[in-house]
Design an enzyme around this catalytic site. Structure first.
Site, PDB file in Angstrom:
ATOM      1  N   ARG A  95       0.808  -1.216   0.000  1.00 39.95           N
ATOM      2  CA  ARG A  95       0.000   0.000   0.000  1.00 39.95           C
ATOM      3  C   ARG A  95       0.849   1.278   0.000  1.00 39.95           C
ATOM      4  NH1 ARG A  95      -2.942  -3.826  -0.665  1.00 39.95           N
ATOM      5  NH2 ARG A  95      -4.822  -4.361   0.531  1.00 39.95           N
ATOM      6  N   ARG A  96       2.043   1.174  -0.579  1.00 38.43           N
ATOM      7  CA  ARG A  96       2.916   2.351  -0.641  1.00 38.43           C
ATOM      8  C   ARG A  96       3.361   2.646  -2.074  1.00 38.43           C
ATOM      9  NH1 ARG A  96       7.253   1.212   4.084  1.00 38.43           N
ATOM     10  NH2 ARG A  96       8.316   2.920   2.974  1.00 38.43           N
ATOM     11  N   ALA A  98       4.535   0.458  -4.295  1.00 41.83           N
ATOM     12  CA  ALA A  98       5.661  -0.337  -4.779  1.00 41.83           C
ATOM     13  C   ALA A  98       5.345  -1.035  -6.093  1.00 41.83           C
ATOM     14  CB  ALA A  98       6.064  -1.359  -3.714  1.00 41.83           C
ATOM     15  N   THR A 100       3.102  -0.219  -8.364  1.00 45.59           N
ATOM     16  CA  THR A 100       2.997   0.767  -9.441  1.00 45.59           C
ATOM     17  C   THR A 100       4.382   1.177  -9.928  1.00 45.59           C
ATOM     18  OG1 THR A 100       0.895   1.602  -8.583  1.00 45.59           O
ATOM     19  CG2 THR A 100       2.142   3.065 -10.031  1.00 45.59           C
ATOM     20  N   SER A 124      -1.677 -13.998  -9.511  1.00 49.30           N
ATOM     21  CA  SER A 124      -2.108 -14.661  -8.273  1.00 49.30           C
ATOM     22  C   SER A 124      -3.421 -14.064  -7.783  1.00 49.30           C
ATOM     23  CB  SER A 124      -1.028 -14.524  -7.194  1.00 49.30           C
ATOM     24  OG  SER A 124      -0.687 -13.160  -6.994  1.00 49.30           O
ATOM     25  N   TYR A 129      -4.049  -6.405 -11.948  1.00 47.97           N
ATOM     26  CA  TYR A 129      -3.254  -5.944 -13.088  1.00 47.97           C
ATOM     27  C   TYR A 129      -4.024  -5.182 -14.155  1.00 47.97           C
ATOM     28  CZ  TYR A 129       0.502  -8.550 -10.954  1.00 47.97           C
ATOM     29  OH  TYR A 129       1.461  -8.986 -10.066  1.00 47.97           O
ATOM     30  N   PHE A 418       4.590 -19.717 -15.191  1.00 46.48           N
ATOM     31  CA  PHE A 418       5.971 -19.224 -15.146  1.00 46.48           C
ATOM     32  C   PHE A 418       6.115 -18.214 -14.019  1.00 46.48           C
ATOM     33  CE2 PHE A 418       3.605 -16.880 -18.412  1.00 46.48           C
ATOM     34  CZ  PHE A 418       3.762 -15.573 -18.029  1.00 46.48           C
TER      35      PHE A 418
END
Length: 418
Positions: A95-96, A98, A100, A124, A129, A418
């Site tokens: 939630r910081r 990362a 993005t 996952s 996405y 993968f």
């Protein structure tokens, strides 16, 4: 430029950091350590030069990477694609921004390489996405078939003999057969060096009570040529009524419909078992039409490969089209604005190639790059997306023209993760 988000930065991974980086990703995915065989395989497959570390100061708190794949697209071409994977962030640093920051750096890097017009991933958590322009481009089908309740129709074909073989010894011949199948179905991945070992991965600690991996070959009875194969494992179980074992199928592939049916008949007739399960087959797999009683099987559709067009023009020119078309697509792409605008896509139909260029002409269809990714491999039609309100038809008739041209005869499918 290295993106900065709430004290976090994204930078290239150094080779000597791999062990720590990978352990941080394991923690991000719950903390369980992989078996040594699994970790060694992924260490060998990792392209360190395409791997990124998310850092808080000097500490690695997450990361992601990309694999250099080649993927089949409609029309039979096999084109470069960036396989995005190993994406995770420690729970203490979520939630910081990362993710993005990672997606920004990664897509910029893919574009700068100039080799891959498309990026793909398996998610996952599917909702994540879409905001980065990835659309669900393939589906996978899980199936459970009850032994003794269904039979498999076997169409006429060559006489075959079935032979059990050591999976590793049979691998070269199986890979030759697999390579022949790749161009026939969009979404299938050409097996790059080292990736053939993934299909053999069989760490004892990850078997969950199943046997070691087994392999059955279907060979031409006349000349011994390999015509198909199946890899599977068996779990022995018993209840008050007797044996109730489970067959877990990893792969079933064949060059001929009758051979494919013969392999399924074999799997459904293994002694001391009560059902056959498989976690990933195409959504239009022939087994759906071969079983005697489709009500007895338990198919379930799940998302498979998510597709992101990094370069709209190049990506649309690389694939084939089932019908002639001449359509202006007005594309929005908030995360990769270089794709935003109007594009004239033209093709003479099958085998004729395609052209996609910027234009000032009025739009025929309006859609986001995410929906273009969903339709790219031909499994999700533009018409279906329009009925969901995700594609807007501006010129009457354009939707039907484009939807039919984009569609694939065979449903796209990713054969392995993968």
């Amino acid at each position: 430029m290295t993106p900065q988000h709430a004290g976090l930065s994204v930078r290239p991974l150094a080779a000597e950091e791999w062990e720590h980086w990978y352990r941080q990703l394991e923690i991000a995915f719950g903390g369980a350590e992989e078996e040594p065989e699994e970790k060694a395989l992924w260490r060998g497959l990792t392209e360190v030069e395409r791997s990124l570390a998310i850092c808080a100061g000097e500490e690695v708190v997450g990361g992601g990477g990309a694999f250099s794949f080649r993927m089949a697209v409609p029309g039979g071409a096999v084109v470069p694609a960036a396989g995005v994977a190993m994406v995770g962030v420690l729970p203490t640093h979520r939630r910081r921004g990362a993710l993005t920051a990672l997606m920004r750096r990664q897509l910029d890097d893919i574009r700068a390489r100039g080799e891959e017009a498309v990026a793909v991933l398996t998610a996952s958590e599917p909702p994540i996405y879409g905001r980065f322009g990835y659309g669900a481009g393939t589906r996978r089908m899980t199936v459970t078939l009850p032994r003794g309740r269904v039979t498999v129709h076997t169409p006429a074909g060559p006489a075959v003999r079935l032979r059990l073989a050591d999976p590793a010894e049979a691998l070269p011949a199986c890979e030759e057969l697999y390579a022949q199948l790749v161009p026939l179905r969009p979404g299938m991945l050409e097996r790059r060096p080292g990736w053939e070992q993934l299909v053999l991965l069989d760490a004892p600690g990850s078997r969950g009570g199943f046997s070691a991996l087994q392999c059955v070959l279907a060979e031409d009875a006349a000349d011994g040529r390999l015509l198909g194969y199946a890899r599977y494992a068996v779990k022995s179980e018993w209840d008050d009524a007797g044996p109730s074992g489970v067959v877990r199928v990893r792969d079933v592939e064949a060059l001929d419909p009758s051979v494919y049916a013969r392999l399924w008949s074999y799997l459904l007739d293994l002694d001391l078992t009560s059902k056959v399960t498989v976690r990933s087959r195409p959504s239009d797999d022939p087994v759906l039409h071969l079983v005697s009683d489709p009500r007895r099987i338990e198919p379930k559709l799940l998302d498979g490969l998510f597709v992101r067009l990094v370069d709209v023009a190049a990506a649309l020119e690389q694939r084939g089209y089932g019908d002639p078309l001449d359509v202006v697509l007005e594309v929005t792409d908030a995360f990769c604005p270089w794709n935003t605008g109007r594009w004239r896509l033209s093709s003479g139909g099958p085998g004729k190639g395609a052209s996609c260029v910027r234009t000032a002409d009025p739009a025929d269809l309006r859609l986001d790059v995410r929906e273009l990714g969903s339709a790219y491999l031909g499994g999700t039609t533009l018409a279906a997306l329009a009925r969901a309100g995700l594609v807007e038809e501006v010129r009457a008739g354009a939707l039907r023209e484009a939807s039919r041209a984009f569609a694939s005869d065979l449903a796209p499918w990713l054969p392995h993760g993968f």
